[in-house]
Design a protein around this motif. Structure first.
Motif, PDB file in Angstrom:
ATOM      1  N   LEU A 158       0.819  -1.200   0.000  1.00 12.62           N
ATOM      2  CA  LEU A 158       0.000   0.000   0.000  1.00 12.62           C
ATOM      3  C   LEU A 158       0.859   1.260   0.000  1.00 12.62           C
ATOM      4  O   LEU A 158       0.576   2.214  -0.725  1.00 12.62           O
ATOM      5  N   ILE A 159       1.935   1.262   0.777  1.00 17.02           N
ATOM      6  CA  ILE A 159       2.835   2.418   0.823  1.00 17.02           C
ATOM      7  C   ILE A 159       3.456   2.657  -0.549  1.00 17.02           C
ATOM      8  O   ILE A 159       3.498   3.792  -1.035  1.00 17.02           O
ATOM      9  N   HIS A 160       3.912   1.594  -1.193  1.00 14.08           N
ATOM     10  CA  HIS A 160       4.525   1.750  -2.511  1.00 14.08           C
ATOM     11  C   HIS A 160       3.499   2.158  -3.569  1.00 14.08           C
ATOM     12  O   HIS A 160       3.805   2.946  -4.462  1.00 14.08           O
ATOM     13  N   TYR A 161       2.289   1.631  -3.481  1.00 19.75           N
ATOM     14  CA  TYR A 161       1.240   2.018  -4.420  1.00 19.75           C
ATOM     15  C   TYR A 161       0.913   3.500  -4.295  1.00 19.75           C
ATOM     16  O   TYR A 161       0.829   4.212  -5.294  1.00 19.75           O
ATOM     17  N   VAL A 162       0.755   3.968  -3.071  1.00 19.73           N
ATOM     18  CA  VAL A 162       0.404   5.376  -2.846  1.00 19.73           C
ATOM     19  C   VAL A 162       1.508   6.285  -3.368  1.00 19.73           C
ATOM     20  O   VAL A 162       1.247   7.250  -4.094  1.00 19.73           O
ATOM     21  N   ALA A 163       2.740   5.984  -3.030  1.00 20.12           N
ATOM     22  CA  ALA A 163       3.855   6.842  -3.445  1.00 20.12           C
ATOM     23  C   ALA A 163       4.006   6.861  -4.964  1.00 20.12           C
ATOM     24  O   ALA A 163       4.120   7.929  -5.570  1.00 20.12           O
ATOM     25  N   MET A 164       3.986   5.695  -5.587  1.00 20.11           N
ATOM     26  CA  MET A 164       4.176   5.646  -7.037  1.00 20.11           C
ATOM     27  C   MET A 164       2.982   6.227  -7.794  1.00 20.11           C
ATOM     28  O   MET A 164       3.156   6.881  -8.819  1.00 20.11           O
ATOM     29  N   ALA A 165       1.782   5.979  -7.298  1.00 22.99           N
ATOM     30  CA  ALA A 165       0.597   6.540  -7.951  1.00 22.99           C
ATOM     31  C   ALA A 165       0.612   8.061  -7.866  1.00 22.99           C
ATOM     32  O   ALA A 165       0.262   8.744  -8.834  1.00 22.99           O
ATOM     33  N   HIS A 166       1.022   8.612  -6.727  1.00 19.89           N
ATOM     34  CA  HIS A 166       1.108  10.063  -6.591  1.00 19.89           C
ATOM     35  C   HIS A 166       2.172  10.642  -7.511  1.00 19.89           C
ATOM     36  O   HIS A 166       1.953  11.669  -8.159  1.00 19.89           O
ATOM     37  N   MET A 167       3.323   9.989  -7.583  1.00 19.06           N
ATOM     38  CA  MET A 167       4.396  10.542  -8.423  1.00 19.06           C
ATOM     39  C   MET A 167       4.066  10.435  -9.913  1.00 19.06           C
ATOM     40  O   MET A 167       4.172  11.422 -10.641  1.00 19.06           O
ATOM     41  N   ALA A 168       3.664   9.260 -10.363  1.00 15.99           N
ATOM     42  CA  ALA A 168       3.345   9.099 -11.788  1.00 15.99           C
ATOM     43  C   ALA A 168       2.106   9.908 -12.174  1.00 15.99           C
ATOM     44  O   ALA A 168       2.096  10.598 -13.200  1.00 15.99           O
ATOM     45  N   GLY A 169       1.075   9.841 -11.350  1.00 13.65           N
ATOM     46  CA  GLY A 169      -0.135  10.611 -11.626  1.00 13.65           C
ATOM     47  C   GLY A 169       0.107  12.105 -11.571  1.00 13.65           C
ATOM     48  O   GLY A 169      -0.455  12.859 -12.365  1.00 13.65           O
ATOM     49  N   GLY A 170       0.952  12.538 -10.639  1.00 12.84           N
ATOM     50  CA  GLY A 170       1.265  13.963 -10.544  1.00 12.84           C
ATOM     51  C   GLY A 170       1.937  14.490 -11.797  1.00 12.84           C
ATOM     52  O   GLY A 170       1.578  15.554 -12.310  1.00 12.84           O
ATOM     53  N   VAL A 171       2.883  13.732 -12.329  1.00 10.96           N
ATOM     54  CA  VAL A 171       3.563  14.146 -13.561  1.00 10.96           C
ATOM     55  C   VAL A 171       2.574  14.182 -14.721  1.00 10.96           C
ATOM     56  O   VAL A 171       2.571  15.124 -15.525  1.00 10.96           O
ATOM     57  N   MET A 172       1.712  13.167 -14.807  1.00 11.25           N
ATOM     58  CA  MET A 172       0.734  13.134 -15.897  1.00 11.25           C
ATOM     59  C   MET A 172      -0.270  14.280 -15.791  1.00 11.25           C
ATOM     60  O   MET A 172      -0.678  14.847 -16.809  1.00 11.25           O
ATOM     61  N   ILE A 173      -0.652  14.636 -14.585  1.00 11.89           N
ATOM     62  CA  ILE A 173      -1.588  15.751 -14.395  1.00 11.89           C
ATOM     63  C   ILE A 173      -0.896  17.073 -14.715  1.00 11.89           C
ATOM     64  O   ILE A 173      -1.502  17.970 -15.304  1.00 11.89           O
ATOM     65  N   ILE A 174       0.367  17.214 -14.350  1.00  9.93           N
ATOM     66  CA  ILE A 174       1.095  18.449 -14.649  1.00  9.93           C
ATOM     67  C   ILE A 174       1.125  18.710 -16.144  1.00  9.93           C
ATOM     68  O   ILE A 174       0.847  19.821 -16.600  1.00  9.93           O
ATOM     69  N   ILE A 175       1.469  17.695 -16.938  1.00  8.01           N
ATOM     70  CA  ILE A 175       1.556  17.909 -18.381  1.00  8.01           C
ATOM     71  C   ILE A 175       0.205  17.777 -19.074  1.00  8.01           C
ATOM     72  O   ILE A 175       0.080  18.105 -20.252  1.00  8.01           O
ATOM     73  N   GLY A 176      -0.791  17.294 -18.342  1.00  7.04           N
ATOM     74  CA  GLY A 176      -2.132  17.182 -18.908  1.00  7.04           C
ATOM     75  C   GLY A 176      -2.286  15.979 -19.821  1.00  7.04           C
ATOM     76  O   GLY A 176      -3.018  16.016 -20.798  1.00  7.04           O
ATOM     77  N   PHE A 177      -1.599  14.904 -19.524  1.00  7.48           N
ATOM     78  CA  PHE A 177      -1.665  13.694 -20.326  1.00  7.48           C
ATOM     79  C   PHE A 177      -2.516  12.653 -19.607  1.00  7.48           C
ATOM     80  O   PHE A 177      -2.195  12.254 -18.490  1.00  7.48           O
ATOM     81  N   LEU A 178      -3.603  12.219 -20.237  1.00  5.56           N
ATOM     82  CA  LEU A 178      -4.548  11.277 -19.632  1.00  5.56           C
ATOM     83  C   LEU A 178      -4.976  11.751 -18.233  1.00  5.56           C
ATOM     84  O   LEU A 178      -4.968  10.996 -17.262  1.00  5.56           O
ATOM     85  N   THR A 179      -5.367  12.988 -18.162  1.00  2.00           N
ATOM     86  CA  THR A 179      -5.661  13.633 -16.882  1.00  2.00           C
ATOM     87  C   THR A 179      -6.790  12.935 -16.138  1.00  2.00           C
ATOM     88  O   THR A 179      -6.675  12.651 -14.945  1.00  2.00           O
TER      89      THR A 179
END
Length: 140
Positions: free
Chosen positions: A60-81
């Motif tokens: 769960l800790i690894h899922y939360v951290a990786m989902a936040h990092m990968a999702g954050g980058v995708m949201i920043i650039i607006g890719f598959l937001t």
């Protein structure tokens, strides 16, 4: 599907720079939160321990951290937001409810509430005109 197209048309017609700044801010917040979970593993471990014992806490800790990092980058650039935000919603909802189950922390509560509300907004609004999604859509 037609409803999503209507929402996209409305969002693209009514987009403005402050909305894009809000989307980039949300993505940056999630990215930095994911990095902070990686750097300070004990913080997330303490949060999860306040609720109770999980059998797969490290997963769960690894899922939360990786989902936040990968999702954050995708949201920043607006890719598959929208897809990125759908992945974030269970985490943000969990962060919101942990404050009621475990130890109440006002700053974490406000952060999770704002992140959740902003995420729900962008599920309906989309990534806007100044995003990779819009650019790729125009290239079709």
């Amino acid at each position: 599907m037609a409803r999503i197209r209507e929402l996209n048309k409305w969002a693209n017609a009514n987009t403005c720079i402050p909305i894009d700044i809000l989307r980039i801010s949300l993505g940056t917040f999630l990215l930095l939160k994911g990095v902070s979970f990686i750097v300070d593993k004990k913080y997330l471990h303490e949060i999860l321990n306040s609720v109770g014992s999980f059998g797969s806490e490290m997963l769960l800790i690894h899922y939360v951290a990786m989902a936040h990092m990968a999702g954050g980058v995708m949201i920043i650039i607006g890719f598959l937001t929208r897809w990125s935000i759908w992945v974030q919603l269970p985490i943000l909802l969990g962060a919101f409810t942990i404050n009621f189950i475990g130890v109440f922390n006002p700053s974490d509560f406000i952060q999770s509430l704002l992140a959740f509300a902003t995420s729900v907004f962008f599920i309906f609004f989309g990534s806007g005109k100044h995003s990779a999604d819009y650019y790729l859509k125009m290239e079709e």
